[in-house]
Scaffold this active site. Structure first.
Site, PDB file in Angstrom:
ATOM      1  CG  HIS A 168     -24.558  16.799  -1.577  1.00  0.00           C
ATOM      2  ND1 HIS A 168     -24.379  15.996  -2.675  1.00  0.00           N
ATOM      3  CD2 HIS A 168     -24.506  18.080  -2.018  1.00  0.00           C
ATOM      4  CE1 HIS A 168     -24.253  16.764  -3.748  1.00  0.00           C
ATOM      5  NE2 HIS A 168     -24.333  18.042  -3.377  1.00  0.00           N
TER       6      HIS A 168
ATOM      7  CB  VAL B  80      -5.734  -9.560  -4.757  1.00  0.00           C
ATOM      8  CG1 VAL B  80      -5.478  -8.297  -3.946  1.00  0.00           C
ATOM      9  CG2 VAL B  80      -7.224  -9.886  -4.767  1.00  0.00           C
ATOM     10  CB  ILE B  81      -0.645 -10.655  -5.071  1.00  0.00           C
ATOM     11  CG1 ILE B  81      -1.141 -10.953  -3.664  1.00  0.00           C
ATOM     12  CG2 ILE B  81       0.851 -10.340  -5.037  1.00  0.00           C
ATOM     13  CD1 ILE B  81      -0.558 -12.213  -3.054  1.00  0.00           C
TER      14      ILE B  81
ATOM     15  CG  ASP C 193      -3.168 -16.069   5.174  1.00  0.00           C
ATOM     16  OD1 ASP C 193      -4.298 -15.598   5.368  1.00  0.00           O
ATOM     17  OD2 ASP C 193      -2.269 -15.459   4.558  1.00  0.00           O
TER      18      ASP C 193
ATOM     19  CD  GLU D 280      -5.439 -15.701 -14.269  1.00  0.00           C
ATOM     20  OE1 GLU D 280      -5.818 -16.884 -14.167  1.00  0.00           O
ATOM     21  OE2 GLU D 280      -4.760 -15.113 -13.399  1.00  0.00           O
TER      22      GLU D 280
ATOM     23  CB  VAL E  62       3.306 -19.520 -17.738  1.00  0.00           C
ATOM     24  CG1 VAL E  62       4.822 -19.603 -17.689  1.00  0.00           C
ATOM     25  CG2 VAL E  62       2.852 -18.063 -17.845  1.00  0.00           C
TER      26      VAL E  62
ATOM     27  CE  LYS F 120      -3.160  -2.879  -0.049  1.00  0.00           C
ATOM     28  NZ  LYS F 120      -2.211  -3.975  -0.253  1.00  0.00           N
TER      29      LYS F 120
ATOM     30  NE  ARG G 112       0.594 -15.199   1.114  1.00  0.00           N
ATOM     31  CZ  ARG G 112       1.878 -14.857   1.197  1.00  0.00           C
ATOM     32  NH1 ARG G 112       2.466 -14.255   0.181  1.00  0.00           N
ATOM     33  NH2 ARG G 112       2.564 -15.107   2.298  1.00  0.00           N
TER      34      ARG G 112
END
Length: 475
Positions: A451, A191-192, A319, A211, A245, A58, A279
Site C-alpha cells: 500500500h 484493438v489496432i 499468427d 465499426e 462502410v 507503444k 489481420r
C-alpha cells in the site's frame, strides 16, 4: 547439395525468433529465415510486432499520452508548462530508433545463441527441405531435421476502400504520418483501430471510428466494454457503431467514406483513412507442392494442440495458426515447438493467455467473461473495485475504471479477471499467475498487497466477491 540444419525456422517475428533461440539453447543447429522488408528495401528481423506493430505503436502511444498530459493534466499538479507543442518529426524519429534498436537486438541474440540468420524468403518443400531465396535472388537449398513455420499475419484489406498508401493506409501507414491530420477516419473498432485512433486524437486530430458491429469490443467483458466506450467518447473519439462502410471517393481535399447505419446512408470526409478491420495469416508462397501441410478455409495452417501440422517434424506457430493473434501467444508456441523437437516437455495453456489494449485507460483481461461463465451454467460470484477508491490511482490522476474478479461459487476458483484502468496491462500479470496455479478468490484475498499500489484493486475486487471489501462499500 543442400545445407543441413537440425531446425529451420521460417519467420523471424515474435513467434519465430524465440523458437530459433530456444532450439539453439537445446543444443541444435538452427537457421532462421525472415523476409520482412522496410519501406527503404532493407531487411529486418522482428516481423510486424517489432517493425510495424506492438513496439512502434507503444512508442507513439507513450509520446502522445505525455503530450496530452502536459496539455491537459499537468496544471492540476501545479506544473506550469506554457505553450506545449508536438514535434511530430522528433516523435517519429524516437519511434524509429526504438524499432531499429529492437530489430538489431535480435541479431545480437542470434549471434549469442549461434543461430544462423538468413534474410530473404523461405519456402517449405517436401521432405523437410527449405528453399531459401536471398535478397540478391540467390537460391539455396536447406535440409532440416525439423521445420517451424512462423510466417505471421498481414492486415486485411477492405475491397470497398482499397489501400493507396497515402490517403487510405493500413496500420503500418498510420504509424508513419509525418504530420497530425486534421480529420482521421478509422474503419474498425478493434484493438489496432482503438490504439491508433487514440494516438492521433491525443495529438489533436478529429477522429471518427466506424465499426460495422453494433456491439463494442465483443471479446471483452460487457461491463469493461461499456466503461471503455464511455471513456473513449469522453476523450473525443467519435464512435459510430453499426456503421457499415460501403465505399470511398478520393479527391485532393480528402477521402469521402460512404457508410450505412440505422438511420440510413451516411458519408464523412477525412484527410486520412486507416483501415483496421483485422489481420489474416500470411502464407504467400510458403508451401511448395506435396508438403502435406494443410490450411483451413480462412488460410490458417492446421495444427494440433502442440502446433504439430500432422507432418512429422513440421510445426507451425504464431499468427499463421488458430488462436488469438498475440505476440506473447506466438512466443510461447515457438518455445513449445522448439522444446518438443528436442524431446523436452512443451505446453501452452491457452486458457490463461492475457489480452491487453494499450489505450488510456488500458484494458486487460484473462480467463472467462461474465457472459461466458453465465452461459456455462456454473454458479459464480463477482467482485468489483473502482479505481476511484484507490489512493494510488487518485494520486496519479488516473482514477477511471475498475478491476473485476469472477469466481466459482462451488470451489471459489478464479474464472476470469478483467481490468480497465491505469497500468492494466501490468496488473493482469498477477491474475494470469493466479489462474495458471488454479488459485481461488480467497488466495487472492489473503495475499498481501503493498500500500498504496494499483494492485490493491485486484485484492479488493477479490474481497468484494465475498462482500468483504475494506476500502469500498460492499454491495
Amino acid at each position: 547439395m543442400s545445407e543441413q540444419f537440425d531446425v529451420v525456422v521460417i519467420g523471424g517475428g515474435p513467434a519465430g525468433y524465440p523458437a530459433a533461440i530456444r532450439a539453439a539453447q537445446n543444443g541444435l543447429s538452427v537457421a532462421c529465415i525472415d523476409g520482412w522488408q522496410n519501406r527503404d528495401g532493407s531487411y529486418a528481423f522482428g516481423g510486424t510486432c517489432l517493425n510495424a506493430g506492438c513496439i512502434p505503436s507503444k512508442a507513439l502511444l507513450e509520446s502522445s499520452e505525455l503530450y496530452h498530459r502536459a496539455r491537459s493534466e499537468f496544471a492540476v499538479h501545479g506544473i506550469s508548462t506554457g505553450d506545449v507543442a508536438m514535434d511530430v518529426a522528433q516523435m517519429q524519429a524516437r519511434k524509429n530508433n526504438i524499432v531499429k534498436a529492437s530489430t538489431q537486438g535480435i541479431l545480437g541474440l542470434f549471434k549469442a545463441a549461434k543461430v544462423t540468420p538468413l534474410q530473404g524468403h523461405g519456402r517449405l518443400l517436401s521432405g523437410k527441405r527449405v528453399e531459401f531465396t536471398a535478397a540478391d535472388g540467390t537460391v539455396r537449398l536447406l535440409s532440416a531435421g525439423s521445420v517451424i513455420l512462423a510466417s505471421g499475419s498481414t492486415p486485411m484489406a477492405l475491397p470497398s476502400v482499397p489501400f493507396d498508401g497515402v490517403q487510405v493506409v493500413d496500420s503500418w501507414g498510420a504509424l508513419d504520418f509525418a504530420a497530425v491530420p486534421q480529420r482521421v477516419g478509422v474503419i474498425g473498432a478493434g484493438v489496432i483501430g482503438l490504439e491508433l485512433g487514440s494516438v492521433w486524437r491525443r495529438l489533436g486530430a478529429q477522429v471518427t471510428v466506424l465499426e460495422a458491429m453494433e456491439t463494442f469490443l465483443p471479446m471483452a467483458d460487457e461491463a469493461v466494454a461499456k466503461e471503455a466506450l464511455k471513456q473513449f467518447k469522453k476523450q473525443g473519439l467519435n464512435m459510430r457503431l453499426g456503421a457499415k462502410v460501403t465505399g470511398a471517393t478520393r479527391a485532393p481535399s480528402g477521402v469521402t467514406v460512404q457508410y450505412t447505419e440505422a438511420t440510413g446512408a451516411q458519408s464523412a470526409e477525412f484527410d486520412r483513412v486507416v483501415v483496421a478491420i483485422g489481420r489474416r495469416p500470411y502464407t504467400a508462397d510458403l508451401l511448395g507442392e506435396d508438403t502435406g501441410v494443410t490450411r483451413d478455409a480462412r488460410g490458417f495452417i492446421v495444427v494440433d494442440d502442440h502446433c504439430g501440422t500432422g507432418v512429422e517434424g513440421v510445426y507451425a506457430v504464431g499468427d499463421c495458426v488458430r488462436g488469438p493473434m498475440l505476440a506473447h501467444k506466438g512466443k510461447e508456441e515457438g518455445v513449445m515447438a522448439a522444446d518438443r523437437i528436442a524431446g523436452r516437455w512443451g505446453h501452452v495453456n491457452y486458457a490463461t493467455i492475457p489480452s491487453v489494449i494499450y489505450t488510456a485507460p488500458e484494458i486487460a483481461w484473462v480467463g472467462l467473461t461474465e457472459a461466458q461463465v453465465k452461459a456455462s451454467g456454473r454458479d459464480y460470484k463477482v467482485g468489483s473495485f473502482p479505481f476511484l477508491a484507490s489512493g494510488r490511482a487518485r494520486a496519479m490522476e488516473a482514477a477511471n475504471g475498475f478491476a473485476k474478479v469472477i469466481a466459482a461459487v462451488d470451489d471459489d476458483s478464479l474464472l476470469g479477471v478483467h481490468v480497465i484502468g491505469p497500468m492494466a496491462g501490468e496488473l493482469i500479470g498477477e491474475a494470469v499467475l493466479a489462474l495458471e496455479y488454479s488459485a481461488t478468490a480467497e488466495d487472492l484475498q489473503r495475499t498481501i498487497h503493498a500500500h498504496p499500489t494499483l494492485s490493491e484493486a485486484l485484492h479488493e475486487a477479490a474481497l468484494a466477491a465475498d462482500k468483504r471489501a475494506i476500502d469500498y462499500p460492499n454491495r
